[in-house]
Design a protein around this motif. Structure first.
Motif, PDB file in Angstrom:
ATOM      1  N   MET A   1       0.847  -1.195   0.000  1.00  0.00           N
ATOM      2  CA  MET A   1       0.000   0.000   0.000  1.00  0.00           C
ATOM      3  C   MET A   1       0.885   1.250   0.000  1.00  0.00           C
ATOM      4  O   MET A   1       1.796   1.397   0.807  1.00  0.00           O
ATOM      5  N   THR A   2       0.605   2.168  -0.962  1.00  0.00           N
ATOM      6  CA  THR A   2       1.387   3.393  -1.053  1.00  0.00           C
ATOM      7  C   THR A   2       1.050   4.320   0.108  1.00  0.00           C
ATOM      8  O   THR A   2      -0.115   4.531   0.428  1.00  0.00           O
ATOM      9  N   GLN A   3       2.093   4.852   0.731  1.00  0.00           N
ATOM     10  CA  GLN A   3       1.857   5.750   1.853  1.00  0.00           C
ATOM     11  C   GLN A   3       1.237   7.056   1.362  1.00  0.00           C
ATOM     12  O   GLN A   3       1.645   7.622   0.356  1.00  0.00           O
ATOM     13  N   TYR A   4       0.220   7.516   2.080  1.00  0.00           N
ATOM     14  CA  TYR A   4      -0.488   8.739   1.702  1.00  0.00           C
ATOM     15  C   TYR A   4       0.169   9.941   2.362  1.00  0.00           C
ATOM     16  O   TYR A   4       0.277  10.011   3.586  1.00  0.00           O
ATOM     17  N   ASN A   5       0.607  10.883   1.552  1.00  0.00           N
ATOM     18  CA  ASN A   5       1.271  12.075   2.054  1.00  0.00           C
ATOM     19  C   ASN A   5       0.232  13.189   2.162  1.00  0.00           C
ATOM     20  O   ASN A   5       0.032  13.988   1.249  1.00  0.00           O
ATOM     21  N   TRP A   6      -0.454  13.256   3.290  1.00  0.00           N
ATOM     22  CA  TRP A   6      -1.523  14.240   3.428  1.00  0.00           C
ATOM     23  C   TRP A   6      -0.974  15.662   3.529  1.00  0.00           C
ATOM     24  O   TRP A   6      -1.636  16.624   3.160  1.00  0.00           O
ATOM     25  N   GLN A   7       0.284  15.791   4.027  1.00  0.00           N
ATOM     26  CA  GLN A   7       0.867  17.128   4.124  1.00  0.00           C
ATOM     27  C   GLN A   7       1.074  17.749   2.736  1.00  0.00           C
ATOM     28  O   GLN A   7       0.816  18.937   2.528  1.00  0.00           O
ATOM     29  N   GLN A   8       1.505  16.921   1.778  1.00  0.00           N
ATOM     30  CA  GLN A   8       1.686  17.423   0.415  1.00  0.00           C
ATOM     31  C   GLN A   8       0.346  17.775  -0.209  1.00  0.00           C
ATOM     32  O   GLN A   8       0.212  18.776  -0.921  1.00  0.00           O
ATOM     33  N   THR A   9      -0.661  16.955   0.073  1.00  0.00           N
ATOM     34  CA  THR A   9      -2.013  17.239  -0.440  1.00  0.00           C
ATOM     35  C   THR A   9      -2.509  18.563   0.114  1.00  0.00           C
ATOM     36  O   THR A   9      -3.120  19.376  -0.601  1.00  0.00           O
ATOM     37  N   TYR A  10      -2.239  18.804   1.393  1.00  0.00           N
ATOM     38  CA  TYR A  10      -2.637  20.069   2.012  1.00  0.00           C
ATOM     39  C   TYR A  10      -1.992  21.244   1.283  1.00  0.00           C
ATOM     40  O   TYR A  10      -2.640  22.263   0.999  1.00  0.00           O
ATOM     41  N   THR A  11      -0.744  21.111   0.943  1.00  0.00           N
ATOM     42  CA  THR A  11      -0.047  22.175   0.219  1.00  0.00           C
ATOM     43  C   THR A  11      -0.639  22.354  -1.174  1.00  0.00           C
ATOM     44  O   THR A  11      -0.862  23.487  -1.637  1.00  0.00           O
ATOM     45  N   ASP A  12      -0.922  21.244  -1.861  1.00  0.00           N
ATOM     46  CA  ASP A  12      -1.457  21.302  -3.227  1.00  0.00           C
ATOM     47  C   ASP A  12      -2.820  21.987  -3.268  1.00  0.00           C
ATOM     48  O   ASP A  12      -3.165  22.636  -4.266  1.00  0.00           O
ATOM     49  N   LEU A  13      -3.581  21.845  -2.198  1.00  0.00           N
ATOM     50  CA  LEU A  13      -4.923  22.432  -2.183  1.00  0.00           C
ATOM     51  C   LEU A  13      -4.900  23.956  -2.135  1.00  0.00           C
ATOM     52  O   LEU A  13      -5.936  24.604  -2.302  1.00  0.00           O
ATOM     53  N   HIS A  14      -3.731  24.544  -1.926  1.00  0.00           N
ATOM     54  CA  HIS A  14      -3.637  25.995  -1.841  1.00  0.00           C
ATOM     55  C   HIS A  14      -2.944  26.613  -3.053  1.00  0.00           C
ATOM     56  O   HIS A  14      -2.521  27.767  -3.010  1.00  0.00           O
ATOM     57  N   THR A  15      -2.853  25.858  -4.133  1.00  0.00           N
ATOM     58  CA  THR A  15      -2.332  26.426  -5.370  1.00  0.00           C
ATOM     59  C   THR A  15      -3.394  27.307  -5.999  1.00  0.00           C
ATOM     60  O   THR A  15      -4.591  27.143  -5.735  1.00  0.00           O
ATOM     61  N   PRO A  16      -3.012  28.267  -6.841  1.00  0.00           N
ATOM     62  CA  PRO A  16      -4.010  29.125  -7.511  1.00  0.00           C
ATOM     63  C   PRO A  16      -5.033  28.321  -8.304  1.00  0.00           C
ATOM     64  O   PRO A  16      -6.208  28.675  -8.346  1.00  0.00           O
ATOM     65  N   GLU A  17      -4.574  27.227  -8.938  1.00  0.00           N
ATOM     66  CA  GLU A  17      -5.501  26.417  -9.728  1.00  0.00           C
ATOM     67  C   GLU A  17      -6.575  25.799  -8.848  1.00  0.00           C
ATOM     68  O   GLU A  17      -7.768  25.783  -9.186  1.00  0.00           O
ATOM     69  N   ALA A  18      -6.193  25.288  -7.693  1.00  0.00           N
ATOM     70  CA  ALA A  18      -7.153  24.633  -6.805  1.00  0.00           C
ATOM     71  C   ALA A  18      -8.110  25.645  -6.196  1.00  0.00           C
ATOM     72  O   ALA A  18      -9.316  25.406  -6.104  1.00  0.00           O
ATOM     73  N   VAL A  19      -7.585  26.797  -5.791  1.00  0.00           N
ATOM     74  CA  VAL A  19      -8.422  27.808  -5.148  1.00  0.00           C
ATOM     75  C   VAL A  19      -9.440  28.374  -6.118  1.00  0.00           C
ATOM     76  O   VAL A  19     -10.569  28.700  -5.748  1.00  0.00           O
ATOM     77  N   SER A  20      -9.086  28.505  -7.414  1.00  0.00           N
ATOM     78  CA  SER A  20      -9.971  29.142  -8.386  1.00  0.00           C
ATOM     79  C   SER A  20     -10.993  28.180  -8.987  1.00  0.00           C
ATOM     80  O   SER A  20     -11.827  28.588  -9.776  1.00  0.00           O
TER      81      SER A  20
END
Length: 589
Positions: A1-20
């Motif tokens: 099972m691939t380890q889930y990196n929730w911290q990276q996901t948290y960072t990705d959610l704050h990109t301009p693309e995600a916010v818009s």
């Protein structure tokens, strides 16, 4: 099972693309039993796959929370579940009735009706189709086996829910056919209740081989479909054949979201409304009154900011006594409008200028302007123009169905061969005082005369295109060109006989007239004057609550937000501002 990196996901959610990213929010009613709320994963996974954001709607007793909740949704799925409590439908329970959840039923019947009033896209699944049908006036079978004698298909199955149990036939000329592209599809079936008769404004779109209604949809260009099967179950098994149904819902919800967002940022004005014609019936403007097409609630539901209510006067005799009665009647109606609005100061106010409308929208209040339909109101007394302008009248229609002392009507006897000498004085006085000249109902010669006489742009507050509907009340292409050349504006109207020469007009006819008028005049010279409560209103645009449907149609036909802002009031208010800027002494505020 691939380890889930929730911290990276948290960072990705704050990109301009995600916010818009903007996605429509789809509410899904939860299944409720034994004080436990559940939702099968197929519902929310189907919404996610279709590109929407799913949220669960729990059942609760606080009915005052329903409207605020709906106002945060872009679409609704009414999910499957137990039987509907027959007592809510005026029936006694049959022995075959299964388990019921009165709390859920009570809420969902209200939700369906409220969502319908607000034009919210809806999809009903299994029990959901029955909720929609019952809430909107249809009838249900409590139990097919005991109430419908010709049932030959087993509708209450014990199969796995991912398996098809029978087929349904889809009617060719339906929205459902456009979604599936087929006249026959396999479905699953887990019900013993069903729709018996469809509500008014709906049609059957699919049936099983024994004639049981398997799908219904709006026949009035509204985004509502109900199906008796469970399309979400196929999708969880990897079968995408029913995903188009959810993609349709999400697309409709996105269209609704765009229109509603646009309405929040622009001024929406209906330039002609005849609701005062119903004042003698003791209507209640502050409530959702079924006798009228424009009231406070319908304006809110349709996202309409302002309307011009007119004092309509039927053309009668022109002796001195009759003229005095006409003037008194106009004054009385204007007073009644002021009294009506004065009772709800927190929700609405009289507006006299475009700035008043903008201020009231910012304050969250509706704007009511006043007009006069038929210059018969002033008789042969030029001083009455100033009297009515001081009362706050923003425009006067020079005539109605019949010649008066000002001009000839489109339905008159050509008494003056256009504008009379007195009419020339009236137009000059209206120009001087900042009252708009309205040429709806005027004859062609009166129209051209007024164009030549007026020093200010003129309006046609509720007129459509004669090229599409050959009626003397409509404008020819040449009239529209002249109107545009002098800075005026024509307001497409939703009156059936001005949209079609035969049959029932619909929202499609209204948008076709708009398209034609824009093509002839340019988008800067066209607007909307519904004629609601004066026989205006067609399927898809039946009241003020449905006006957001017209915005959705404009978006579908690729009108830009800037174009829609002009059509929905910008053009008319521009002419009003131009006319009022010439007033030496504006009316008191």
């Amino acid at each position: 099972m691939t380890q889930y990196n929730w911290q990276q996901t948290y960072t990705d959610l704050h990109t301009p693309e995600a916010v818009s990213t903007h996605r429509p929010v789809i509410g899904i009613t939860g299944n409720y039993a034994d004080q436990t709320l559940t939702l099968a994963e197929g519902y929310y996974r189907s919404v996610l796959k279709a590109g929407g954001i799913p949220v669960v709607i729990p059942p609760y007793e606080q009915t005052d929370m329903l409207i605020p909740q709906i106002d945060h949704l872009d679409g609704i799925i009414f999910s499957g579940g137990g039987d509907i409590n027959p007592l809510f439908l005026g029936q006694q329970p049959l022995p075959a009735l299964h388990s019921i959840t009165p709390l859920r039923d009570r809420q969902e019947l209200l939700l369906a009706r409220l969502a319908y009033d607000r034009q919210l896209p809806m999809l009903g699944i299994c029990k959901g189709i029955q909720v929609i049908a019952a809430a909107l006036g249809g009838e249900l079978y409590q139990d097919l086996e005991t109430q419908k004698t010709d049932v030959t298909v087993k509708h209450s199955q014990q199969l796995a829910r991912t398996e098809a149990s029978h087929t349904v036939s889809i009617n060719h000329d339906t929205l459902l056919y456009n979604i599936y592209g087929k006249t026959e599809i396999p479905v699953n079936s887990f019900h013993h209740q069903a729709v018996k008769t469809v509500p008014a404004g709906f049609r059957i779109s699919a049936q099983s081989t024994d004639g049981v209604i398997e799908a219904i949809e709006s026949a009035e260009w509204k985004s509502i479909i109900g199906v008796q099967w469970h399309p979400e179950c196929f999708i969880t098994d990897g079968n995408r054949s029913h995903l188009p149904l959810f993609e349709w819902l999400v697309a409709q919800a996105d269209s609704f979201r765009q229109a509603r967002t646009l309405h929040r940022h622009i001024i929406t004005l209906d330039s002609h409304c005849d609701t005062p014609m119903f004042f003698d019936r003791q209507i209640d403007f502050s409530h959702r009154d079924p006798r009228i097409l424009v009231d406070l609630h319908k304006m809110s539901e349709g996202h309409l900011d302002a309307t011009i209510m007119v004092a309509y006067l039927k053309q009668e005799a022109r002796d001195e006594t009759s003229l005095a009665i006409a003037t008194q009647k106009a004054d009385t109606i204007l007073t009644q409008i002021e009294t009506m609005v004065g009772k709800i100061p927190g929700q609405a106010a009289i507006a006299r200028t475009p700035d008043d409308i903008r201020r009231l929208k910012a304050e969250g209040r509706k704007a009511i302007m006043m007009g006069i339909e038929n210059g018969y109101a002033i008789g042969r007394n030029l001083q009455l123009v100033n009297h009515f302008r001081q009362r706050g009248v923003v425009y006067m229609t020079l005539c109605h169905n019949g010649d008066n002392d000002i001009c000839d009507s489109a339905r008159g006897e050509n008494e003056h061969h256009g504008i009379s000498p007195f009419g020339q004085q009236v137009i000059a006085e209206m120009n001087r005082l900042g009252m708009m000249v309205d040429l709806s109902h005027a004859s062609e010669q009166s129209f051209y005369d007024a164009i030549d006489i007026s020093t200010q742009p003129i309006v046609c507050s509720h007129s459509s295109a004669r090229a599409l509907c050959d009626h003397p009340r409509n404008l020819t292409d040449d009239q529209m060109r002249r109107l545009a050349a002098t800075g005026g504006v024509a307001q497409v109207t939703f009156y059936n006989r001005f949209l079609r020469t035969d049959g029932q007009a619909t929202i499609e006819d209204a948008i076709n007239h708009l398209d034609h008028m824009v093509n002839i005049m340019g988008v800067e010279h066209v607007g909307i004057g519904t004629d609601f409560d004066g026989d205006g209103g067609v399927p898809g645009l039946a009241s003020a609550s449905e006006l957001i449907n017209f915005t959705r149609q404009m978006l579908q036909r690729r009108y830009s937000p800037q174009d829609i802002q002009l059509i929905w009031g910008g053009n008319f208010l521009r002419v009003m501002q131009t006319c009022q800027s010439q007033t030496p002494n504006p009316p008191p505020q």
